[in-house]
Write a protein that holds these residues in place. Structure first.
Motif, PDB file in Angstrom:
ATOM      1  N   SER A  24      -1.940   3.723   9.132  1.00  0.00           N
ATOM      2  CA  SER A  24      -2.662   2.581   8.574  1.00  0.00           C
ATOM      3  C   SER A  24      -3.228   1.751   9.707  1.00  0.00           C
ATOM      4  CB  SER A  24      -1.699   1.675   7.800  1.00  0.00           C
ATOM      5  OG  SER A  24      -1.082   2.365   6.768  1.00  0.00           O
ATOM      6  N   SER A  25      -4.490   1.999  10.037  1.00  0.00           N
ATOM      7  CA  SER A  25      -5.129   1.127  11.005  1.00  0.00           C
ATOM      8  C   SER A  25      -5.860   0.025  10.242  1.00  0.00           C
ATOM      9  CB  SER A  25      -6.055   1.934  11.919  1.00  0.00           C
ATOM     10  OG  SER A  25      -6.468   1.126  13.002  1.00  0.00           O
ATOM     11  N   ASP A  33      12.175   2.408   5.109  1.00  0.00           N
ATOM     12  CA  ASP A  33      11.697   1.014   5.106  1.00  0.00           C
ATOM     13  C   ASP A  33      12.867   0.083   5.380  1.00  0.00           C
ATOM     14  OD1 ASP A  33      10.577  -1.592   4.073  1.00  0.00           O
ATOM     15  OD2 ASP A  33       8.958  -0.300   3.398  1.00  0.00           O
ATOM     16  N   ASP A  45      15.350   0.505  10.156  1.00  0.00           N
ATOM     17  CA  ASP A  45      14.305  -0.143  10.934  1.00  0.00           C
ATOM     18  C   ASP A  45      13.721   0.841  11.937  1.00  0.00           C
ATOM     19  OD1 ASP A  45      12.958  -1.864  12.938  1.00  0.00           O
ATOM     20  OD2 ASP A  45      13.852  -3.462  11.723  1.00  0.00           O
ATOM     21  N   LEU A  46      12.412   0.849  11.986  1.00  0.00           N
ATOM     22  CA  LEU A  46      11.693   1.740  12.891  1.00  0.00           C
ATOM     23  C   LEU A  46      12.034   1.475  14.354  1.00  0.00           C
ATOM     24  CD1 LEU A  46       9.594   3.914  12.385  1.00  0.00           C
ATOM     25  CD2 LEU A  46       7.840   2.135  12.282  1.00  0.00           C
ATOM     26  N   ARG A  47      12.488   0.269  14.632  1.00  0.00           N
ATOM     27  CA  ARG A  47      12.795  -0.054  16.029  1.00  0.00           C
ATOM     28  C   ARG A  47      14.176   0.434  16.435  1.00  0.00           C
ATOM     29  NH1 ARG A  47      12.123  -6.148  15.413  1.00  0.00           N
ATOM     30  NH2 ARG A  47      13.235  -5.510  13.529  1.00  0.00           N
ATOM     31  N   ASN A  91     -10.196  -5.043   3.448  1.00  0.00           N
ATOM     32  CA  ASN A  91      -9.184  -5.835   2.729  1.00  0.00           C
ATOM     33  C   ASN A  91      -8.662  -5.083   1.516  1.00  0.00           C
ATOM     34  OD1 ASN A  91     -10.893  -7.714   4.314  1.00  0.00           O
ATOM     35  ND2 ASN A  91      -9.406  -9.160   3.542  1.00  0.00           N
ATOM     36  N   ASN A 140      -2.714 -12.464   1.763  1.00  0.00           N
ATOM     37  CA  ASN A 140      -4.086 -12.056   1.449  1.00  0.00           C
ATOM     38  C   ASN A 140      -4.606 -12.774   0.205  1.00  0.00           C
ATOM     39  OD1 ASN A 140      -3.882 -10.389   3.633  1.00  0.00           O
ATOM     40  ND2 ASN A 140      -3.510  -8.537   2.440  1.00  0.00           N
ATOM     41  N   ILE A 146       0.840  -1.212   0.000  1.00  0.00           N
ATOM     42  CA  ILE A 146       0.000   0.000   0.000  1.00  0.00           C
ATOM     43  C   ILE A 146       0.872   1.259   0.000  1.00  0.00           C
ATOM     44  CG2 ILE A 146      -1.860   1.238   1.189  1.00  0.00           C
ATOM     45  CD1 ILE A 146      -2.650  -1.492   2.471  1.00  0.00           C
ATOM     46  N   GLY A 202       8.577  -5.499   2.428  1.00  0.00           N
ATOM     47  CA  GLY A 202       8.518  -4.685   1.219  1.00  0.00           C
ATOM     48  C   GLY A 202       9.620  -5.101   0.261  1.00  0.00           C
ATOM     49  N   HIS A 211       7.653  -4.419  16.544  1.00  0.00           N
ATOM     50  CA  HIS A 211       7.563  -3.695  15.265  1.00  0.00           C
ATOM     51  C   HIS A 211       6.464  -2.638  15.312  1.00  0.00           C
ATOM     52  CE1 HIS A 211      10.081  -5.709  12.196  1.00  0.00           C
ATOM     53  NE2 HIS A 211      10.032  -6.722  13.042  1.00  0.00           N
ATOM     54  N   LYS A 239       1.765  -7.730   9.799  1.00  0.00           N
ATOM     55  CA  LYS A 239       0.309  -7.660   9.599  1.00  0.00           C
ATOM     56  C   LYS A 239      -0.408  -9.010   9.512  1.00  0.00           C
ATOM     57  CE  LYS A 239       0.549  -7.535   4.598  1.00  0.00           C
ATOM     58  NZ  LYS A 239       0.088  -7.086   3.331  1.00  0.00           N
TER      59      LYS A 239
HETATM   60  N1  NAD Z   1      -3.040  -5.152   3.159  1.00  0.00           N
HETATM   61  C1  NAD Z   1      -4.188  -5.038   3.814  1.00  0.00           C
HETATM   62  O1  NAD Z   1      -5.233  -5.575   3.400  1.00  0.00           O
HETATM   63  C2  NAD Z   1      -4.265  -4.230   5.084  1.00  0.00           C
HETATM   64  C3  NAD Z   1      -5.491  -4.158   5.769  1.00  0.00           C
HETATM   65  C4  NAD Z   1      -5.558  -3.395   6.932  1.00  0.00           C
HETATM   66  C5  NAD Z   1      -4.443  -2.715   7.389  1.00  0.00           C
HETATM   67  N2  NAD Z   1      -3.277  -2.819   6.726  1.00  0.00           N
HETATM   68  C6  NAD Z   1      -2.100  -2.111   7.242  1.00  0.00           C
HETATM   69  O2  NAD Z   1      -1.569  -1.312   6.205  1.00  0.00           O
HETATM   70  C7  NAD Z   1      -0.152  -1.203   6.331  1.00  0.00           C
HETATM   71  C8  NAD Z   1       0.522  -1.546   5.025  1.00  0.00           C
HETATM   72  O3  NAD Z   1       0.142  -2.861   4.668  1.00  0.00           O
HETATM   73  P1  NAD Z   1       0.728  -3.567   3.375  1.00  0.00           P
HETATM   74  O4  NAD Z   1      -0.297  -4.548   2.949  1.00  0.00           O
HETATM   75  O5  NAD Z   1       1.215  -2.554   2.411  1.00  0.00           O
HETATM   76  O6  NAD Z   1       1.931  -4.361   4.029  1.00  0.00           O
HETATM   77  P2  NAD Z   1       3.430  -4.575   3.522  1.00  0.00           P
HETATM   78  O7  NAD Z   1       3.996  -5.642   4.363  1.00  0.00           O
HETATM   79  O8  NAD Z   1       3.454  -4.737   2.044  1.00  0.00           O
HETATM   80  O9  NAD Z   1       4.101  -3.175   3.882  1.00  0.00           O
HETATM   81  C9  NAD Z   1       4.698  -2.882   5.123  1.00  0.00           C
HETATM   82  C10 NAD Z   1       6.023  -2.206   4.853  1.00  0.00           C
HETATM   83  O10 NAD Z   1       6.617  -1.827   6.093  1.00  0.00           O
HETATM   84  C11 NAD Z   1       7.988  -2.264   6.128  1.00  0.00           C
HETATM   85  N3  NAD Z   1       8.307  -2.506   7.539  1.00  0.00           N
HETATM   86  C12 NAD Z   1       7.750  -3.427   8.362  1.00  0.00           C
HETATM   87  N4  NAD Z   1       8.295  -3.355   9.592  1.00  0.00           N
HETATM   88  C13 NAD Z   1       9.207  -2.343   9.537  1.00  0.00           C
HETATM   89  C14 NAD Z   1      10.097  -1.778  10.495  1.00  0.00           C
HETATM   90  N5  NAD Z   1      10.163  -2.247  11.749  1.00  0.00           N
HETATM   91  N6  NAD Z   1      10.895  -0.759  10.101  1.00  0.00           N
HETATM   92  C15 NAD Z   1      10.852  -0.296   8.836  1.00  0.00           C
HETATM   93  N7  NAD Z   1      10.033  -0.791   7.888  1.00  0.00           N
HETATM   94  C16 NAD Z   1       9.210  -1.795   8.232  1.00  0.00           C
HETATM   95  C17 NAD Z   1       8.026  -3.507   5.269  1.00  0.00           C
HETATM   96  O11 NAD Z   1       9.299  -3.809   4.746  1.00  0.00           O
HETATM   97  C18 NAD Z   1       7.017  -3.141   4.173  1.00  0.00           C
HETATM   98  O12 NAD Z   1       7.652  -2.453   3.112  1.00  0.00           O
HETATM   99  C19 NAD Z   1       0.229  -2.112   7.504  1.00  0.00           C
HETATM  100  O13 NAD Z   1       0.373  -1.299   8.649  1.00  0.00           O
HETATM  101  C20 NAD Z   1      -0.964  -3.032   7.658  1.00  0.00           C
HETATM  102  O14 NAD Z   1      -1.123  -3.461   8.987  1.00  0.00           O
HETATM  103  C21 NAD Z   1      -3.144  -3.562   5.582  1.00  0.00           C
END
Ligand code: NAD
Length: 328
Positions: free
Chosen positions: A117-118, A33, A53-55, A172, A191, A14, A38, A94, A79
């Motif tokens: 992103s909730s 990131d 890393d965010l942590r 979703n 998914n 996203i 990703g 995380h 996620k």
């Molecule tokens: N995909 C869905 O259907 C969905 C639904 C509801 C909520 N969300 C939320 O939306 C957000 C994005 O989802 P997505 O589907 O794009 O997921 P994704 O896994 O494709 O993207 C998450 C990104 O965050 C990076 N990341 C993770 N932990 C990290 C850290 N500690 N430090 C730095 N980078 C980090 C990953 O490398 C990745 O690029 C998430 O927060 C997820 O919980 C997604």
């Protein structure tokens, strides 16, 4: 002044779409990131990239020092709901700790706007449908708990530090960039739509359907699929809202429609003329039979309604992009 937007998690599915949408509107964008889920292939070349890393609190501060954002969009998270029940400490680390470091850096550097992103997972099992934003928040998995905890933190940082926030509760997310430019690649998807694409491309022998004996028209679970291009538009609208109003925004992003897992499979078969191998397996614990959003709030507050979230657009855009996905 043109905003400078730091997209945390911008190499993900996203986040990469929102990065592209921001760049197309002329914003200066940087992605932060760790590439854990990703992918480098999702990075937009016009955005500055900070690996990290965010942590790692010191690294987060370096990124703020280096880019000096005025707005943060926060996508980075673990996620997978099922995994969160087995490894809660990973999700706490995380999602919650990482978000605290991010918020603290915002305080330190005077950044006043965040879009987070909730997830529909904050609600838990539906007590009524469609679920609106007043639905009780009773997450049934640890992932959903982390999202609720971050929403609570955002509210406190708003009250104590004046950081305005949008918590966008996605249902979703599905589909890939309708303009056909982005990849929307996930290295280890969980998914439905990307899994179906992997089966269709022969990278997975069959699709596992978790239960066909639910109280739904065809026995499989009903979910609300919202196109990622529609999600991107909502982020831009939410940013505008926060700039204009300065008050928090908590809104569902879904379609108020639900498709069953088997309906999605059938739609793909119709689109491709091929039979998709499917295996019905047991129900997954904590999977409600149906889940869909009421979206009137997003419509009234940010004038958002989905335009691309019909099943055909979701599947055809994913099919198109999947032809360009790396072979893994
Ligand atoms: N995909 C869905 O259907 C969905 C639904 C509801 C909520 N969300 C939320 O939306 C957000 C994005 O989802 P997505 O589907 O794009 O997921 P994704 O896994 O494709 O993207 C998450 C990104 O965050 C990076 N990341 C993770 N932990 C990290 C850290 N500690 N430090 C730095 N980078 C980090 C990953 O490398 C990745 O690029 C998430 O927060 C997820 O919980 C997604």
């Amino acid at each position: 002044m043109r905003e400078k937007v730091l997209v945390v998690g911008g190499a993900g599915y996203i986040g990469s779409h929102v990065t592209d949408a921001l760049l197309r509107r002329g914003f200066k964008v940087a992605v932060f990131d760790n590439l854990s889920s990703g992918s480098i292939q999702n990075l937009c070349s016009d955005a500055e990239f900070f690996w990290g890393d965010l942590r790692d609190e010191a690294r987060v501060q370096q990124v703020f020092e280096g880019f000096r954002p005025t707005v943060v969009m926060h996508f980075a998270a673990k996620k997978a709901a099922g995994e969160s029940m087995i490894r809660p400490e990973l999700y706490a680390d995380h999602n919650i700790i990482g978000s605290i470091y991010l918020l603290n850096a915002m305080v330190q550097f005077g950044v006043k706007t965040i879009i987070f992103s909730s997830s529909a997972a904050v609600y838990g099992n539906p007590q009524y449908l469609p679920m609106d934003e007043s639905h009780p928040l009773q997450p049934v998995n640890f992932y959903g708990f982390t999202k609720k905890a971050i929403e609570d933190l955002l509210d406190w940082y708003f009250r104590l530090h004046g950081i305005r926030y949008a918590a966008l509760r996605y249902f979703n997310a599905a589909g890939v960039d309708v303009a056909g430019k982005l990849l929307g690649f996930e290295s280890n998807p969980a998914n439905l739509v990307p899994l179906i694409m992997q089966v269709y491309r022969g990278q997975r022998p069959f699709l596992e359907v978790y239960g066909n004996d639910y109280d739904t028209p065809d026995g499989s679970c009903l979910r609300d699929y919202v196109h990622v291009t529609d999600l991107s538009e909502a982020h831009l609208a939410a940013m505008e809202y926060l700039m204009a109003k300065g008050t928090p925004l908590i809104a569902n992003l879904g379609t108020e429609n639900a498709y069953s897992v088997l309906q999605v499979v059938e739609a793909l078969e119709k689109l491709t003329g091929q039979v998709l191998p499917v295996r019905i397996v047991g129900r997954r614990e904590g999977d409600p039979p149906a889940l869909y959003a009421a979206c009137g709030y997003a419509e009234s507050l940010i004038n958002w309604s989905p335009r691309y979230s019909d099943l055909e657009t979701i599947l055809s855009s994913s099919l198109e992009a999947s032809k360009r996905w790396p072979n893994r």
